[in-house]
Design a protein around this motif. Structure first.
Motif, PDB file in Angstrom:
ATOM      1  N   VAL A  82      -3.364  -4.791  -7.756  1.00  0.00           N
ATOM      2  CA  VAL A  82      -3.392  -3.321  -6.921  1.00  0.00           C
ATOM      3  C   VAL A  82      -3.121  -2.366  -8.232  1.00  0.00           C
ATOM      4  N   LYS A  83      -2.123  -2.694  -9.129  1.00  0.00           N
ATOM      5  CA  LYS A  83      -1.722  -1.957 -10.502  1.00  0.00           C
ATOM      6  C   LYS A  83      -3.036  -1.653 -11.302  1.00  0.00           C
ATOM      7  N   GLN A  84      -4.009  -2.659 -11.344  1.00  0.00           N
ATOM      8  CA  GLN A  84      -5.282  -2.574 -12.224  1.00  0.00           C
ATOM      9  C   GLN A  84      -6.083  -1.660 -11.511  1.00  0.00           C
ATOM     10  N   MET A  85      -6.169  -1.591 -10.188  1.00  0.00           N
ATOM     11  CA  MET A  85      -7.038  -0.760  -9.360  1.00  0.00           C
ATOM     12  C   MET A  85      -6.382   0.762  -9.764  1.00  0.00           C
ATOM     13  N   ILE A  86      -4.988   0.978  -9.669  1.00  0.00           N
ATOM     14  CA  ILE A  86      -4.525   2.238  -9.959  1.00  0.00           C
ATOM     15  C   ILE A  86      -4.669   2.737 -11.350  1.00  0.00           C
ATOM     16  N   ASP A  87      -4.624   1.692 -12.299  1.00  0.00           N
ATOM     17  CA  ASP A  87      -4.875   2.080 -13.596  1.00  0.00           C
ATOM     18  C   ASP A  87      -6.534   2.390 -13.739  1.00  0.00           C
ATOM     19  N   ASN A  88      -7.152   2.010 -12.925  1.00  0.00           N
ATOM     20  CA  ASN A  88      -8.685   2.448 -13.288  1.00  0.00           C
ATOM     21  C   ASN A  88      -8.880   3.839 -12.504  1.00  0.00           C
ATOM     22  N   GLY A  89      -7.936   4.194 -11.883  1.00  0.00           N
ATOM     23  CA  GLY A  89      -8.170   5.821 -11.418  1.00  0.00           C
ATOM     24  C   GLY A  89      -8.167   5.945 -10.075  1.00  0.00           C
ATOM     25  N   HIS A  90      -7.780   4.974  -9.306  1.00  0.00           N
ATOM     26  CA  HIS A  90      -7.800   5.001  -7.824  1.00  0.00           C
ATOM     27  C   HIS A  90      -6.418   5.268  -7.255  1.00  0.00           C
ATOM     28  N   SER A  91      -6.390   6.387  -6.283  1.00  0.00           N
ATOM     29  CA  SER A  91      -5.265   6.885  -5.960  1.00  0.00           C
ATOM     30  C   SER A  91      -5.131   6.669  -4.479  1.00  0.00           C
ATOM     31  N   THR A  92      -6.022   6.116  -3.788  1.00  0.00           N
ATOM     32  CA  THR A  92      -5.979   5.629  -2.289  1.00  0.00           C
ATOM     33  C   THR A  92      -6.616   4.059  -2.320  1.00  0.00           C
ATOM     34  N   ILE A  93      -5.789   3.219  -2.018  1.00  0.00           N
ATOM     35  CA  ILE A  93      -6.188   2.096  -1.917  1.00  0.00           C
ATOM     36  C   ILE A  93      -5.816   1.362  -0.473  1.00  0.00           C
ATOM     37  N   GLY A  94      -6.707   1.083   0.073  1.00  0.00           N
ATOM     38  CA  GLY A  94      -6.759   0.232   1.407  1.00  0.00           C
ATOM     39  C   GLY A  94      -6.478  -1.217   1.257  1.00  0.00           C
ATOM     40  N   ILE A  95      -6.200  -2.035   2.126  1.00  0.00           N
ATOM     41  CA  ILE A  95      -5.903  -3.576   2.253  1.00  0.00           C
ATOM     42  C   ILE A  95      -6.249  -3.958   3.421  1.00  0.00           C
ATOM     43  N   LEU A  96      -6.879  -5.140   3.268  1.00  0.00           N
ATOM     44  CA  LEU A  96      -7.452  -5.916   4.480  1.00  0.00           C
ATOM     45  C   LEU A  96      -6.868  -7.274   4.110  1.00  0.00           C
ATOM     46  N   TYR A  97      -5.882  -7.588   4.964  1.00  0.00           N
ATOM     47  CA  TYR A  97      -4.795  -8.778   4.883  1.00  0.00           C
ATOM     48  C   TYR A  97      -5.169  -9.677   5.997  1.00  0.00           C
ATOM     49  N   GLY A  98      -5.395 -11.040   5.715  1.00  0.00           N
ATOM     50  CA  GLY A  98      -5.583 -12.150   6.474  1.00  0.00           C
ATOM     51  C   GLY A  98      -4.273 -12.576   7.019  1.00  0.00           C
ATOM     52  N   ASP A  99      -4.416 -13.472   8.126  1.00  0.00           N
ATOM     53  CA  ASP A  99      -3.310 -13.939   8.736  1.00  0.00           C
ATOM     54  C   ASP A  99      -3.074 -15.434   8.264  1.00  0.00           C
ATOM     55  N   ASP A 100      -3.828 -16.003   7.452  1.00  0.00           N
ATOM     56  CA  ASP A 100      -3.547 -17.467   6.985  1.00  0.00           C
ATOM     57  C   ASP A 100      -3.571 -17.718   5.793  1.00  0.00           C
ATOM     58  N   PRO A 101      -2.685 -18.477   5.043  1.00  0.00           N
ATOM     59  CA  PRO A 101      -1.322 -18.758   5.536  1.00  0.00           C
ATOM     60  C   PRO A 101      -0.479 -17.690   5.853  1.00  0.00           C
ATOM     61  N   GLU A 102       0.181 -17.440   6.830  1.00  0.00           N
ATOM     62  CA  GLU A 102       1.073 -16.481   7.322  1.00  0.00           C
ATOM     63  C   GLU A 102       2.050 -16.023   6.189  1.00  0.00           C
ATOM     64  N   GLU A 103       3.132 -16.984   5.708  1.00  0.00           N
ATOM     65  CA  GLU A 103       3.984 -16.616   4.553  1.00  0.00           C
ATOM     66  C   GLU A 103       3.213 -15.932   3.431  1.00  0.00           C
ATOM     67  N   GLU A 104       2.019 -16.523   2.969  1.00  0.00           N
ATOM     68  CA  GLU A 104       1.249 -16.091   1.879  1.00  0.00           C
ATOM     69  C   GLU A 104       0.815 -14.623   1.994  1.00  0.00           C
ATOM     70  N   SER A 105       0.353 -14.375   3.178  1.00  0.00           N
ATOM     71  CA  SER A 105      -0.211 -13.075   3.433  1.00  0.00           C
ATOM     72  C   SER A 105       0.904 -12.026   3.515  1.00  0.00           C
ATOM     73  N   LYS A 106       2.045 -12.373   3.965  1.00  0.00           N
ATOM     74  CA  LYS A 106       3.302 -11.437   4.049  1.00  0.00           C
ATOM     75  C   LYS A 106       3.535 -11.112   2.413  1.00  0.00           C
ATOM     76  N   ALA A 107       3.455 -12.272   1.654  1.00  0.00           N
ATOM     77  CA  ALA A 107       3.868 -11.968   0.174  1.00  0.00           C
ATOM     78  C   ALA A 107       2.731 -10.971  -0.389  1.00  0.00           C
ATOM     79  N   LEU A 108       1.752 -11.232  -0.009  1.00  0.00           N
ATOM     80  CA  LEU A 108       0.591 -10.286  -0.504  1.00  0.00           C
ATOM     81  C   LEU A 108       0.713  -8.866  -0.187  1.00  0.00           C
ATOM     82  N   LEU A 109       1.127  -8.798   1.117  1.00  0.00           N
ATOM     83  CA  LEU A 109       1.479  -7.423   1.573  1.00  0.00           C
ATOM     84  C   LEU A 109       2.556  -6.751   0.786  1.00  0.00           C
ATOM     85  N   ARG A 110       3.462  -7.581   0.679  1.00  0.00           N
ATOM     86  CA  ARG A 110       4.567  -7.009  -0.022  1.00  0.00           C
ATOM     87  C   ARG A 110       4.206  -6.526  -1.475  1.00  0.00           C
ATOM     88  N   GLY A 111       3.379  -7.234  -2.339  1.00  0.00           N
ATOM     89  CA  GLY A 111       2.873  -6.841  -3.590  1.00  0.00           C
ATOM     90  C   GLY A 111       1.976  -5.652  -3.552  1.00  0.00           C
TER      91      GLY A 111
END
Length: 340
Positions: free
Chosen positions: A167-196
């Motif tokens: 996500v930082k890479q995308m911000i560095d490329n000049g993007h100021s609005t970034i959406g996220i499509l986050y999966g539900d499996d594996p559950e704990e991994e998805s939570k970690a990705l959302l936190r990042g």
């Protein structure tokens, strides 16, 4: 011909034949060669199960995976199998199909077959259920995120840092609005990705907008539908998908909406599936060392199996790093900086 007949033909005791089969280095060379010749001439194959029980080892391990058709899980399984083969072990692979009851049932069957150890991949079991297996004298290693792996030997990937870096890479490329499509499996991994994802936005001083956060299925179809929903209102400049298949679907949706990737909307994935370097434009993603996860997990398990010491054993938890794979889909301008 059985082991008694082998012993009679060679003129030795059954115990000596057994030592040749299991610990040949303990037998005198001439005696060993004589017995081995009889075994070869008779094309004798020992009963590995009965042989193993004599030494409290069956030379088998269990591997429980969430879903057999997921290529990601197969890469991890390949790593486990590579190490098991080197050790002369057979791997019983069990497909739990993301079902808690099925996973427990497979573990019971593996215990009945007296496996020497079990690897649980992205397990749904609670700590008490895992501990109950260890109390049966069977070592367990967890691969991937688990609800609470703090008290168990495990191998996982630092998904939160990986998500933050992409996500930082995308911000560095000049993007100021970034959406996220986050999966539900594996559950704990998805939570970690959302936190990042959230942490990267917070560090950059970008507001976290709920309308840009969409839970989806971990499929191409899930990514397609999720991206279409993001584009119903004012679409973000970029989309981070927590799985490469989700990203493929998002790219298709963007194209079907008359837009171009990355000119109109940038896309990044997570995982570095084999297709990521073949789609057009090539997908920027985060590489997860799936095969290495399997190798490390299996090595850790065999360390436990081969440890004959008594007393408390130190819990070993291995966290592997991810790696950015920067390609065209994220809007990266300098071709010289692409890392294939």
């Amino acid at each position: 011909m059985n082991i008694k007949q082998i012993a009679k033909t060679a003129g030795v005791s059954v115990a000596t034949v057994s030592r040749v089969l299991n610990h040949p280095e303990t037998v005198a060379p001439k005696t060993r060669e004589k017995i081995q010749k009889v075994i070869e001439d008779a094309e004798y194959k020992p009963n590995w199960f009965a042989q193993g029980l004599n030494f409290n080892k069956t030379r088998t391990i269990g591997l429980v995976i969430p879903h057999l058709l997921n290529s990601t899980y197969m890469e991890v399984a390949k790593g486990v199998e590579d190490v098991a083969k080197q050790k002369g072990y057979i791997t019983f692979m069990c497909n739990a199909e993301k079902d808690h009851k099925s996973e427990k049932n497979y573990i019971d069957q593996l215990l009945t077959r007296c496996v020497d150890g079990i690897i649980l991949m992205f397990s749904s079991l609670d700590p008490d259920e895992i501990r109950a297996v260890e109390e049966r004298g069977v070592p367990v290693v967890l691969i991937g995120e688990n609800k609470d792996a703090s008290g168990f030997n495990s191998v996982k990937v630092d998904c939160q840092t990986g998500a933050e870096s992409i996500v930082k890479q995308m911000i560095d490329n000049g993007h100021s609005t970034i959406g996220i499509l986050y999966g539900d499996d594996p559950e704990e991994e998805s939570k970690a990705l959302l936190r990042g994802y959230k942490k990267a936005l917070e560090k950059a001083g970008i507001n976290i907008r709920e309308e840009y956060m969409r839970p989806v299925e971990n499929t191409i179809e899930g990514g397609y539908l999720g991206a279409r929903k993001l584009m119903m209102g004012k679409p973000p400049e970029a989309i981070f998908a927590t799985g490469d298949e989700i990203a493929y679907g998002a790219m298709d949706a963007i194209k079907d909406n008359g837009l171009k990737v990355p000119d109109d909307m940038a896309v990044a994935g997570f995982g570095n599936a084999r297709m990521s370097n073949l789609v057009e434009p090539k997908l920027t993603t985060v590489e997860i060392p799936f095969h290495k996860m399997g190798i490390y997990g299996a090595r850790l398990l065999f360390d436990l199996i081969e440890d004959t010491g008594k007393g408390d054993k130190e819990i070993r938890q291995i966290t592997l790093r991810t790696r950015l794979r920067i390609r065209k889909s994220c809007g990266h301008k300098e071709r010289i900086g692409e890392m294939f």
